[in-house]
Design a protein around this motif. Structure first.
Motif, PDB file in Angstrom:
ATOM      1  N   LEU A 219      13.125  20.816  29.656  1.00  0.00           N
ATOM      2  CA  LEU A 219      12.744  22.024  28.933  1.00  0.00           C
ATOM      3  C   LEU A 219      11.241  22.103  28.665  1.00  0.00           C
ATOM      4  O   LEU A 219      10.639  21.149  28.165  1.00  0.00           O
ATOM      5  N   ASP A 220      10.657  23.234  29.003  1.00  0.00           N
ATOM      6  CA  ASP A 220       9.265  23.524  28.668  1.00  0.00           C
ATOM      7  C   ASP A 220       9.250  24.263  27.325  1.00  0.00           C
ATOM      8  O   ASP A 220       9.647  25.424  27.243  1.00  0.00           O
ATOM      9  N   PHE A 221       8.811  23.581  26.286  1.00  0.00           N
ATOM     10  CA  PHE A 221       8.887  24.143  24.932  1.00  0.00           C
ATOM     11  C   PHE A 221       8.007  25.374  24.760  1.00  0.00           C
ATOM     12  O   PHE A 221       8.238  26.183  23.858  1.00  0.00           O
ATOM     13  N   GLU A 222       7.030  25.541  25.617  1.00  0.00           N
ATOM     14  CA  GLU A 222       6.179  26.727  25.532  1.00  0.00           C
ATOM     15  C   GLU A 222       6.981  28.003  25.820  1.00  0.00           C
ATOM     16  O   GLU A 222       6.684  29.080  25.294  1.00  0.00           O
ATOM     17  N   LYS A 223       8.013  27.875  26.664  1.00  0.00           N
ATOM     18  CA  LYS A 223       8.827  29.037  27.031  1.00  0.00           C
ATOM     19  C   LYS A 223       9.731  29.518  25.899  1.00  0.00           C
ATOM     20  O   LYS A 223      10.317  30.599  25.988  1.00  0.00           O
ATOM     21  N   LEU A 224       9.857  28.721  24.839  1.00  0.00           N
ATOM     22  CA  LEU A 224      10.698  29.129  23.710  1.00  0.00           C
ATOM     23  C   LEU A 224      10.066  30.274  22.927  1.00  0.00           C
ATOM     24  O   LEU A 224      10.751  31.005  22.218  1.00  0.00           O
ATOM     25  N   ARG A 225       8.747  30.401  23.028  1.00  0.00           N
ATOM     26  CA  ARG A 225       8.021  31.533  22.422  1.00  0.00           C
ATOM     27  C   ARG A 225       8.366  31.722  20.939  1.00  0.00           C
ATOM     28  O   ARG A 225       8.719  32.815  20.491  1.00  0.00           O
ATOM     29  N   VAL A 226       8.277  30.629  20.210  1.00  0.00           N
ATOM     30  CA  VAL A 226       8.511  30.709  18.763  1.00  0.00           C
ATOM     31  C   VAL A 226       7.308  31.389  18.121  1.00  0.00           C
ATOM     32  O   VAL A 226       6.154  31.013  18.357  1.00  0.00           O
ATOM     33  N   LYS A 227       7.569  32.409  17.301  1.00  0.00           N
ATOM     34  CA  LYS A 227       6.506  33.217  16.728  1.00  0.00           C
ATOM     35  C   LYS A 227       6.367  32.979  15.228  1.00  0.00           C
ATOM     36  O   LYS A 227       7.347  32.690  14.548  1.00  0.00           O
ATOM     37  N   THR A 228       5.161  33.151  14.752  1.00  0.00           N
ATOM     38  CA  THR A 228       4.910  33.074  13.316  1.00  0.00           C
ATOM     39  C   THR A 228       5.604  34.235  12.607  1.00  0.00           C
ATOM     40  O   THR A 228       5.593  35.365  13.089  1.00  0.00           O
TER      41      THR A 228
END
Length: 472
Positions: free
Chosen positions: A228-237
């Motif tokens: 898993l590439d954690f950047e692709k999860l796109r967790v937003k503030t």
């Protein structure tokens, strides 16, 4: 085939009388006509005896004795018989496969034309979802915990570490639509190695969200969890994050096998040969007494399983790295469902005994709810349980993915990763117990343990559901 009213002789059934004619000696020869004349209860206990004998010979590398034991078992085991006959068939196949793996060329040749169809795997897991209450219970508990934790939140993001079953999130969408303050904007990030599965998820969930008039987005990530590439999860503030993991985390332990094996190699050398010898000294007793007194466990399981002291904990770099990455996302909530059994022991005998109890309980559940000729039952037993048993018994190293562990180990592991346990609410447990009441098998139970839910069959713990948050 035995009639339906003949009771199963599994390790979870009523006491069975041990008889003196059982002997681990290979001098019995073949064929063994007396084996076919055994009554159901005698046959079940004989199969347990023979499986233990065979596993001991496999562990010691005694191929001639392995062959004799397998021939004896083949006289009794049957994939369409009673519970113990069926489970013995799959454990026998797993033990034979373990032996075949020592001849890599032969093993590869015998499996060279084997084809795995992803659609079949999806089908059998859907059957498991339908035939057992375990995943439904996990989804109910997860959804209620998310709803409670996200009260008042306007932006909610859920990361589903194995996004394959839309029923869970459809139920959540319906519950969120009834919130007094109105539904939040919901975003679900689904992770799965098959693009088609995620496309179906997206279609079903988007359709339901539109029907309920809920603002919704589905973010598909086609990937194996370990890549898993954690950047692709796109967790937003500004969004409240929840993570759902259903039967996924244990596979990470496979990548640290070499690290763990070095620590346990000394203890592993001499333990296998002792287990069976001590078990077989327990003549003239009943299986019920063995289970009630936990005699088999006392002599055969790992020290941390038999002791009343807290279980030992060994770090797992790959697991720790993944959990630390999840912690770094600062989720408001993480809910984890895992098998609640120790199938990750360092010795073959440890794993065989623990998995024998675990899967016998699952086979018993099917015995009480479906006819023995049921195609659905046969598919789940062979394509799901049988493959898991084979992985636990026959495989080692990175290949052995089914490394299930007890709840106590997960509590220690998550605590070390910086997570804090969130006790499940009373209302959540009430809802879960209410769901169980609708099932035909009255052996299902749910109990609270360390603030977590443990789902049992005939008092045998099978699955745990726990909730966590970042420790501040």
């Amino acid at each position: 085939m035995a009639p339906m009213d003949e009771r199963s002789s599994s390790v979870t059934s009523s006491p069975l009388q041990l008889f003196s004619m059982m002997s681990p000696s290979p001098s019995l020869g073949s064929p063994y006509p007396w084996l076919r004349e055994l009554k159901s209860e005698e046959r079940g206990l004989c199969l347990i005896h023979l499986l233990l004998t065979c596993a001991n010979h496999v562990a010691s590398g005694s191929l001639e004795n392995v062959n004799i034991a397998l021939e004896q078992i083949s006289q009794l085991a049957s994939a369409d018989g009673d519970t113990m006959q069926r489970i013995a068939a799959y454990f026998t196949e797993a033990l034979a496969d373990r032996i075949l793996k020592t001849w890599s060329g032969l093993h590869k040749a015998l499996n060279s034309t084997r084809i795995s169809f992803p659609s079949e795997d999806i089908l059998v897991r859907k059957l498991f979802f339908e035939l057992f209450p375990f995943l439904k219970m996990a989804y109910v508990i997860t959804n209620h915990t998310i709803i409670e934790a996200m009260e008042g939140e306007r932006m909610v993001h859920i990361i589903d570490l194995n996004s394959a079953e839309p029923a869970q999130w459809i139920a959540l969408l319906q519950a969120l639509s009834a919130r007094p303050e109105g539904p939040p904007h919901l975003r679900i990030t689904g992770i799965h190695p098959q693009k088609e599965v995620l496309e179906q998820m997206a279609h079903r969930l988007t359709e339901e969200a539109e029907k309920l008039d809920i603002p919704f987005q589905f973010n598909p990530i086609v990937s194996k969890l370990e890549n898993l590439d954690f950047e692709k999860l796109r967790v937003k503030t500004g969004e409240a994050l929840a993570i759902s993991s259903v039967l996924q985390l244990h596979s990470f332990l496979a990548y640290d096998d070499e690290f763990l094996r070095k620590k346990s190699s000394l203890a592993s050398k001499n333990s296998n040969g002792v287990h069976l010898q001590r078990v077989l000294q327990l003549n003239q007793t009943t299986l019920g007494e063995l289970l009630e007194n936990d005699v088999v466990n006392r002599y055969s399981l790992s020290p941390d399983s038999a002791s009343s002291s807290p279980p030992s904990f060994t770090g797992s770099p790959k697991m720790d790295g993944f959990l630390n990455a999840l912690w770094g996302l600062t989720p408001k909530l993480m809910v984890i469902t895992e098998q609640d059994s120790n199938h990750n022991g360092s010795t073959l005998m440890e794993r065989l005994l623990e998995s024998l109890y675990f899967y016998a309980a699952l086979f018993d559940c099917l015995e009480s709810t479906l006819p023995r000729t049921s195609i659905e039952r046969l598919k789940v037993e062979k394509m799901l349980f049988g493959e898991e048993i084979k992985n636990i018994i026959a495989c080692e190293g990175v290949e052995r993915k089914e490394r299930h562990e007890k709840l106590e180990k997960w509590i220690q592991r998550l605590d070390s990763a910086g997570f804090q346990s969130m006790p499940l609410s009373y209302y959540c447990m009430v809802q879960a117990k209410r769901l169980l009441q609708g099932y035909g098998c009255d052996g299902y139970r749910i109990k609270e343990e360390h603030g977590c839910a443990v789902i049992c069959c005939q008092d045998r713990p099978l699955f745990s559901v726990s909730a966590w948050r970042n420790r501040k």
